[in-house]
Design an enzyme around this catalytic site. Structure first.
Site, PDB file in Angstrom:
ATOM      1  N   LYS A   1       0.819  -1.217   0.000  1.00 19.60           N
ATOM      2  CA  LYS A   1       0.000   0.000   0.000  1.00 19.60           C
ATOM      3  C   LYS A   1       0.851   1.265   0.000  1.00 19.60           C
ATOM      4  CE  LYS A   1      -3.855  -1.914   2.730  1.00 19.60           C
ATOM      5  NZ  LYS A   1      -4.916  -2.071   1.736  1.00 19.60           N
TER       6      LYS A   1
ATOM      7  N   GLY B   1     -10.871  -2.706   8.766  1.00 18.08           N
ATOM      8  CA  GLY B   1     -10.497  -2.918  10.158  1.00 18.08           C
ATOM      9  C   GLY B   1     -11.664  -2.927  11.120  1.00 18.08           C
TER      10      GLY B   1
ATOM     11  N   ARG C   1     -23.328  -3.170  -3.826  1.00 20.12           N
ATOM     12  CA  ARG C   1     -24.721  -3.051  -4.274  1.00 20.12           C
ATOM     13  C   ARG C   1     -24.937  -1.741  -5.022  1.00 20.12           C
ATOM     14  NH1 ARG C   1     -28.845  -6.764  -3.642  1.00 20.12           N
ATOM     15  NH2 ARG C   1     -28.663  -8.061  -1.791  1.00 20.12           N
TER      16      ARG C   1
ATOM     17  N   GLY D   1     -13.892  -5.217   5.748  1.00 22.43           N
ATOM     18  CA  GLY D   1     -14.886  -5.717   6.691  1.00 22.43           C
ATOM     19  C   GLY D   1     -15.185  -7.197   6.575  1.00 22.43           C
TER      20      GLY D   1
END
Lengths: 195, 293
Positions: free
Chosen positions: B80, B152, B164, B213
């Site tokens: 990252k 996290g 969605r 998540g």
């Protein structure tokens, strides 16, 4: 005539699209029971360590070896080529051990060394656009293996009877000639194998 | 011979499809991830839940960690860089990292501009929570997308919301006429050509993974059910009681996301998953998904 694409991990949809464009009926295969209704199968690009583990986990190792024994064609691209090989350079064990060749993983280096190029292939008239992504190479082949393409003196495509393998990704372009080549192999094989 | 083409960069992400990319903090964890069947690892100094707990400024990992991970695994290694931090990205590229995540999990280095990713040979993945963000990142050169989710937290609700929303927006633009598309491009803040491409093909031009998540095998399978091309798992694995077992379970649930008996089987006795955070308990400054729009 129905061709499967092994759908444990990797670029499955692209192969299905390319096989259909080459005139075959194509389906994604997640369970070994589904092999029975197929005339040929593609083992796609993806991560060979992941695909290799899942092949063992779900009973595909013996099932695909048996599929090959029946003379039904297999086509391995990139990770699929590694899965087909007899030996993997620097590793004690290999996966399906169907094709008489030694392959080297990540043979061109890391992702920044990945590239595309025009590549001549035996049996196909004009060069095809070949996309190499962290690609493997074929380091050695046995006498029954026909070398179909060479890049910088290294073997990148080969055929051994009903088995076809290439280092690059024909499924990532809109050129379907290598898939058509495989579809022809499957057509040929259905004449001689019994279902 | 050409390197770093859009086809080579996007193609690399295509090869990750149906796979699980795992956050790792050292060589040992990287080996566990590879052995469990990860398609790639993300080398980090701290996983998102620790970044959350520690507070302060989160930056690119120490190159030692990235190098050590690259040495021990044969699968691709990602790392990252902060949003807009051109130099961190160039440093990672020079080290031979296979994919860079320009990530909102780290503290942004630039509150206005993202990195011009088209100029790099190494491919980039970026987070997006709606179609506007997705197409802006692609325009800048991202070769892969992921939902932002809320990293996290161990709470899947935000990743579900983002996937969605993006898929719903794609369905909507498929039904727009040319004149409506011009307006929609303005509303979304995206280039018309890219929006037209999505409208005609009915899909994003790059792979879109779920992230932010994912805490259980069922979470991973749910994201695949909703149309994700694969899954990033951050804090979930190495914050769980038995990382090896947990990692294998996530891989299997992702491959066979509609085989519910199999998911039940692999979900057994995994121990306690990470505790998780209810999203409404986060204050505005703690919401990583609102960084880099």
């Amino acid at each position: 005539m129905k061709i499967g694409v092994l759908a444990l991990q990797g670029a499955v949809a692209e192969h299905i699209r390319s096989l259909e464009a080459a005139g075959a009926e194509a389906v994604a295969v997640k369970r070994m029971e589904e092999l029975a209704e197929l005339d040929g199968i593609v083992i796609p690009g993806g991560e060979s360590t992941t695909i290799g583990k899942l092949i063992r986990k779900y009973g595909f190792l013996e099932a695909l070896q048996d599929f090959s024994k029946q003379g039904k064609p297999l086509f391995g691209t990139c990770a699929g080529l590694i899965i087909l090989a007899d030996k993997i350079d620097g590793q004690d064990d290999a996966h399906l051990k169907l094709m008489d060749m030694v392959v080297a993983r990540n043979a061109f280096g890391r992702q920044r060394e990945s590239f595309e190029t025009d590549l001549p292939i035996k049996g196909i008239n004009e060069p095809i656009r070949a996309v190499f992504i962290r690609a493997p190479l074929i380091k050695e082949v046995g006498s029954s293996v026909d070398v179909l393409s060479v890049y910088n003196d290294e073997i990148v495509a080969a055929r051994q009877g009903h088995l076809l393998a290439c280092s690059f990704h024909p499924e990532l372009t809109d050129d379907f000639r290598l898939h058509a080549y495989f579809v022809d192999m499957v057509k040929e094989a259905t004449k001689t194998t019994t279902k | 011979m050409e390197t770093g083409t859009s086809r080579v960069k996007r193609g690399m992400a295509e090869m990750q499809k149906g796979g699980v990319i795992m956050d790792v903090m050292n060589a040992e964890q990287a080996k566990i991830a590879e052995a469990a069947g990860a398609t790639a690892v993300m080398a980090l100094e701290r996983v998102p839940s620790d970044i959350r707990a520690a507070g302060g400024v989160a930056r690119m990992a120490d190159p030692t960690i990235v190098e050590e991970v690259m040495k021990v695994v044969s699968i691709p290694v990602m790392a990252k860089a902060r949003i807009g931090h051109i130099t961190e990205a160039r440093v990672l590229e020079s080290m031979g990292v296979d994919y860079i995540d320009e990530s909102e999990v780290l503290t942004p280095a630039d509150e206005v501009f993202h990195i011009s990713k088209n100029e790099f040979t190494v491919p980039f993945v970026c987070g997006a929570k709606d179609l506007g963000e997705a197409l802006r990142r692609i325009q800048e050169g991202a070769a892969m997308l992921r939902t932002k989710g809320e990293p996290g937290t161990g709470n899947i609700v935000e990743a579900v919301r983002h996937l969605r929303l993006i898929n719903g927006q794609i369905r909507k633009v498929q039904n727009l006429s040319k004149d409506e598309l011009y307006h929609e491009a303005k509303v979304l803040g995206v280039p018309y050509d890219l929006l037209l491409q999505v409208s005609e093909s009915g899909k994003l031009p790059v792979v879109n993974f779920a992230a932010g998540g994912v805490a259980t095998p069922s979470d991973a399978a749910l994201m695949m059910e909703l149309g994700a091309d694969g899954v990033f798992v951050g804090s979930g694995i190495f914050k769980s009681d038995s990382p090896e077992k947990f990692a294998r379970a996530i891989v299997e649930a992702t491959t066979h996301f509609r085989d519910y008996k199999l998911i039940a089987e692999v979900s057994k006795n995994l121990g306690t998953p990470m505790k998780g955070i209810e999203i409404s308990k986060l204050n505005a400054a703690e919401r990583m998904q609102d960084r880099g729009l």
